[in-house]
Design a protein around this motif. Structure first.
Motif, PDB file in Angstrom:
ATOM      1  N   LEU A 103       0.753  -1.610  -0.101  1.00  0.00           N
ATOM      2  CA  LEU A 103      -0.310  -0.186  -0.262  1.00  0.00           C
ATOM      3  C   LEU A 103       0.636   1.635   0.045  1.00  0.00           C
ATOM      4  O   LEU A 103       0.565   2.364  -0.405  1.00  0.00           O
ATOM      5  N   HIS A 104       1.534   1.523   0.913  1.00  0.00           N
ATOM      6  CA  HIS A 104       2.762   2.309   0.842  1.00  0.00           C
ATOM      7  C   HIS A 104       3.687   2.503  -0.778  1.00  0.00           C
ATOM      8  O   HIS A 104       3.698   3.926  -1.108  1.00  0.00           O
ATOM      9  N   GLU A 105       3.588   1.403  -0.756  1.00  0.00           N
ATOM     10  CA  GLU A 105       4.624   1.711  -2.205  1.00  0.00           C
ATOM     11  C   GLU A 105       3.408   2.031  -3.312  1.00  0.00           C
ATOM     12  O   GLU A 105       4.375   3.328  -4.447  1.00  0.00           O
ATOM     13  N   ARG A 106       2.191   1.409  -3.568  1.00  0.00           N
ATOM     14  CA  ARG A 106       1.405   2.493  -4.506  1.00  0.00           C
ATOM     15  C   ARG A 106       1.180   3.734  -4.193  1.00  0.00           C
ATOM     16  O   ARG A 106       1.246   4.477  -5.570  1.00  0.00           O
ATOM     17  N   ALA A 107       1.386   3.912  -3.139  1.00  0.00           N
ATOM     18  CA  ALA A 107       0.478   6.126  -2.702  1.00  0.00           C
ATOM     19  C   ALA A 107       1.389   6.309  -3.166  1.00  0.00           C
ATOM     20  O   ALA A 107       1.447   7.107  -4.471  1.00  0.00           O
ATOM     21  N   LEU A 108       2.743   6.371  -3.030  1.00  0.00           N
ATOM     22  CA  LEU A 108       4.630   6.497  -3.635  1.00  0.00           C
ATOM     23  C   LEU A 108       4.448   7.058  -5.240  1.00  0.00           C
ATOM     24  O   LEU A 108       4.718   7.453  -5.668  1.00  0.00           O
ATOM     25  N   LEU A 109       3.660   5.253  -5.315  1.00  0.00           N
ATOM     26  CA  LEU A 109       4.188   5.731  -7.045  1.00  0.00           C
ATOM     27  C   LEU A 109       3.151   6.241  -8.262  1.00  0.00           C
ATOM     28  O   LEU A 109       3.152   6.602  -9.089  1.00  0.00           O
ATOM     29  N   HIS A 110       1.834   6.275  -7.865  1.00  0.00           N
ATOM     30  CA  HIS A 110       0.980   7.350  -7.933  1.00  0.00           C
ATOM     31  C   HIS A 110       1.267   8.876  -7.645  1.00  0.00           C
ATOM     32  O   HIS A 110       1.291   9.175  -8.472  1.00  0.00           O
ATOM     33  N   ALA A 111       1.823   9.137  -6.783  1.00  0.00           N
ATOM     34  CA  ALA A 111       2.194  10.413  -6.044  1.00  0.00           C
ATOM     35  C   ALA A 111       3.242  10.950  -7.467  1.00  0.00           C
ATOM     36  O   ALA A 111       3.289  11.665  -8.108  1.00  0.00           O
ATOM     37  N   LEU A 112       4.496   9.909  -7.959  1.00  0.00           N
ATOM     38  CA  LEU A 112       5.671  10.115  -8.535  1.00  0.00           C
ATOM     39  C   LEU A 112       4.897  10.381 -10.056  1.00  0.00           C
ATOM     40  O   LEU A 112       5.070  11.224 -10.692  1.00  0.00           O
ATOM     41  N   LYS A 113       4.388   9.077 -10.460  1.00  0.00           N
ATOM     42  CA  LYS A 113       2.848   9.126 -11.655  1.00  0.00           C
ATOM     43  C   LYS A 113       2.518  11.104 -11.670  1.00  0.00           C
ATOM     44  O   LYS A 113       2.457  11.195 -12.923  1.00  0.00           O
ATOM     45  N   ASP A 114       1.849  11.376 -10.720  1.00  0.00           N
ATOM     46  CA  ASP A 114       0.846  12.451 -10.557  1.00  0.00           C
ATOM     47  C   ASP A 114       2.102  13.297 -10.750  1.00  0.00           C
ATOM     48  O   ASP A 114       2.146  14.480 -11.906  1.00  0.00           O
ATOM     49  N   LEU A 115       3.000  13.634 -10.455  1.00  0.00           N
ATOM     50  CA  LEU A 115       4.687  14.426 -10.822  1.00  0.00           C
ATOM     51  C   LEU A 115       4.706  14.677 -11.934  1.00  0.00           C
ATOM     52  O   LEU A 115       4.820  15.360 -12.418  1.00  0.00           O
ATOM     53  N   LYS A 116       5.030  13.211 -12.562  1.00  0.00           N
ATOM     54  CA  LYS A 116       5.667  12.858 -13.828  1.00  0.00           C
ATOM     55  C   LYS A 116       4.546  13.906 -15.163  1.00  0.00           C
ATOM     56  O   LYS A 116       5.167  14.752 -15.927  1.00  0.00           O
ATOM     57  N   ARG A 117       3.238  13.647 -14.487  1.00  0.00           N
ATOM     58  CA  ARG A 117       2.249  13.757 -15.429  1.00  0.00           C
ATOM     59  C   ARG A 117       1.627  15.347 -15.011  1.00  0.00           C
ATOM     60  O   ARG A 117       2.499  16.290 -16.526  1.00  0.00           O
ATOM     61  N   PHE A 134      11.270  23.920  -9.319  1.00  0.00           N
ATOM     62  CA  PHE A 134      10.667  23.582  -8.225  1.00  0.00           C
ATOM     63  C   PHE A 134       9.176  22.616  -8.132  1.00  0.00           C
ATOM     64  O   PHE A 134       9.707  22.211  -7.629  1.00  0.00           O
ATOM     65  N   TYR A 135       9.744  21.492  -9.698  1.00  0.00           N
ATOM     66  CA  TYR A 135       9.503  19.619 -10.191  1.00  0.00           C
ATOM     67  C   TYR A 135       9.703  19.078  -8.829  1.00  0.00           C
ATOM     68  O   TYR A 135       9.634  17.963  -8.094  1.00  0.00           O
ATOM     69  N   PHE A 136      11.783  19.128  -8.789  1.00  0.00           N
ATOM     70  CA  PHE A 136      12.452  18.511  -8.420  1.00  0.00           C
ATOM     71  C   PHE A 136      12.230  19.049  -7.197  1.00  0.00           C
ATOM     72  O   PHE A 136      12.950  17.718  -6.338  1.00  0.00           O
ATOM     73  N   GLY A 137      11.990  20.187  -6.706  1.00  0.00           N
ATOM     74  CA  GLY A 137      11.697  20.233  -5.081  1.00  0.00           C
ATOM     75  C   GLY A 137      10.576  19.307  -4.668  1.00  0.00           C
ATOM     76  O   GLY A 137      10.886  18.240  -3.593  1.00  0.00           O
ATOM     77  N   GLN A 138       9.298  19.648  -5.660  1.00  0.00           N
ATOM     78  CA  GLN A 138       8.684  18.365  -5.253  1.00  0.00           C
ATOM     79  C   GLN A 138       8.973  17.008  -5.470  1.00  0.00           C
ATOM     80  O   GLN A 138       8.479  16.183  -4.340  1.00  0.00           O
ATOM     81  N   PHE A 139       9.693  16.778  -6.278  1.00  0.00           N
ATOM     82  CA  PHE A 139      10.272  15.448  -6.275  1.00  0.00           C
ATOM     83  C   PHE A 139      11.346  14.978  -5.177  1.00  0.00           C
ATOM     84  O   PHE A 139      10.938  13.885  -4.511  1.00  0.00           O
ATOM     85  N   GLN A 140      11.828  15.281  -4.149  1.00  0.00           N
ATOM     86  CA  GLN A 140      11.827  15.708  -3.111  1.00  0.00           C
ATOM     87  C   GLN A 140      11.829  15.340  -1.570  1.00  0.00           C
ATOM     88  O   GLN A 140      11.793  14.504  -1.044  1.00  0.00           O
ATOM     89  N   ASP A 141      10.174  16.053  -2.037  1.00  0.00           N
ATOM     90  CA  ASP A 141       9.606  16.264  -0.780  1.00  0.00           C
ATOM     91  C   ASP A 141       8.354  14.774  -1.030  1.00  0.00           C
ATOM     92  O   ASP A 141       8.479  14.717   0.038  1.00  0.00           O
ATOM     93  N   ILE A 142       8.037  14.152  -1.767  1.00  0.00           N
ATOM     94  CA  ILE A 142       7.103  13.206  -2.076  1.00  0.00           C
ATOM     95  C   ILE A 142       8.430  12.022  -1.993  1.00  0.00           C
ATOM     96  O   ILE A 142       8.262  11.194  -1.003  1.00  0.00           O
ATOM     97  N   LEU A 143       9.926  11.578  -1.676  1.00  0.00           N
ATOM     98  CA  LEU A 143      11.190  10.540  -1.628  1.00  0.00           C
ATOM     99  C   LEU A 143      11.428  10.491  -0.183  1.00  0.00           C
ATOM    100  O   LEU A 143      11.112  10.091   1.291  1.00  0.00           O
ATOM    101  N   SER A 144      11.228  11.723   0.857  1.00  0.00           N
ATOM    102  CA  SER A 144      11.398  11.955   1.870  1.00  0.00           C
ATOM    103  C   SER A 144      10.244  11.854   2.699  1.00  0.00           C
ATOM    104  O   SER A 144      10.147  11.894   3.708  1.00  0.00           O
ATOM    105  N   GLY A 145       9.477  12.248   1.977  1.00  0.00           N
ATOM    106  CA  GLY A 145       7.338  11.740   3.262  1.00  0.00           C
ATOM    107  C   GLY A 145       7.522  10.614   3.189  1.00  0.00           C
ATOM    108  O   GLY A 145       6.845  10.123   3.932  1.00  0.00           O
ATOM    109  N   SER A 146       8.228   9.928   2.299  1.00  0.00           N
ATOM    110  CA  SER A 146       8.268   8.770   2.191  1.00  0.00           C
ATOM    111  C   SER A 146       8.544   7.610   3.644  1.00  0.00           C
ATOM    112  O   SER A 146       8.458   7.120   3.912  1.00  0.00           O
TER     113      SER A 146
END
Length: 183
Positions: A103-117, A134-146
């Protein structure tokens, strides 16, 4: 004689390179979390099915032992054995936590797909450098939040391996000097 491009053209080239690098990194992480989540989904289901089978077998053996007295001792031994296997599988599942990981990995996967889109929709080859940052910062935030979410239900933490759980650290920094072009 070498022609030197104007400063604005160099900046645009660096931005294009940063965008391509960021999309490439996102694609890599998306693939990685896709593989890990599928593996943990399969592991979770295998544990569940094995536990269901052990429970059904133990119940069947108990019924068998209750109706046929001459087979009671062997059936009781098999019930004990099957129950021990079920306990072992349940404990192993509790340690590995494949359902939570999935579940954790699926949530992270969907957040990364949303960011890419979002990056693909909002940016193009002429996007200013600050827009890509700005988008690189969002990428970092998703990974560190994970990492923070993972730490809440798995206290061990640790390094990022091919079979690692999301957020267990990275083998290289995404924000250091190797973060991409132009840093």
């Amino acid at each position: 004689m070498v022609a030197i491009p104007p400063a604005g053209r160099q900046e645009a080239h660096a931005t294009d390179h940063r965008r391509a690098w960021l999309l490439s990194e996102l694609g890599g992480k998306i693939g990685e979390f896709e593989r890990m989540s599928n593996r943990h989904k399969k592991m979770h289901r295998r544990f569940r099915y094995a536990l269901f089978a052990c429970t059904a077998l133990a119940a069947t053996l108990a019924g068998f032992a209750g109706f046929i007295d001459e087979y009671a001792k062997p059936a009781n031994f098999l019930i004990l054995l099957v129950s021990a296997i079920a306990g072992y599988l349940g404990s192993l599942e509790g340690l590995r936590k494949p359902g939570e990981l999935w579940l954790h990995e699926r949530a992270l996967l969907h957040a990364l797909k949303d960011l890419k889109r979002q990056i693909e929709f909002d940016t193009d080859d002429g996007t200013p450098r600050d827009g890509i940052a700005f988008y690189f910062g969002q990428f970092q935030d998703i990974l560190s939040g994970s990492l923070e979410r993972w730490g809440k239900f798995h206290p061990s933490g640790g390094g990022f391996r091919a079979d690692a759980r999301p957020g267990e650290g990275e083998s290289r920094s995404l924000s250091g000097p190797d973060a991409g072009p132009g840093n």
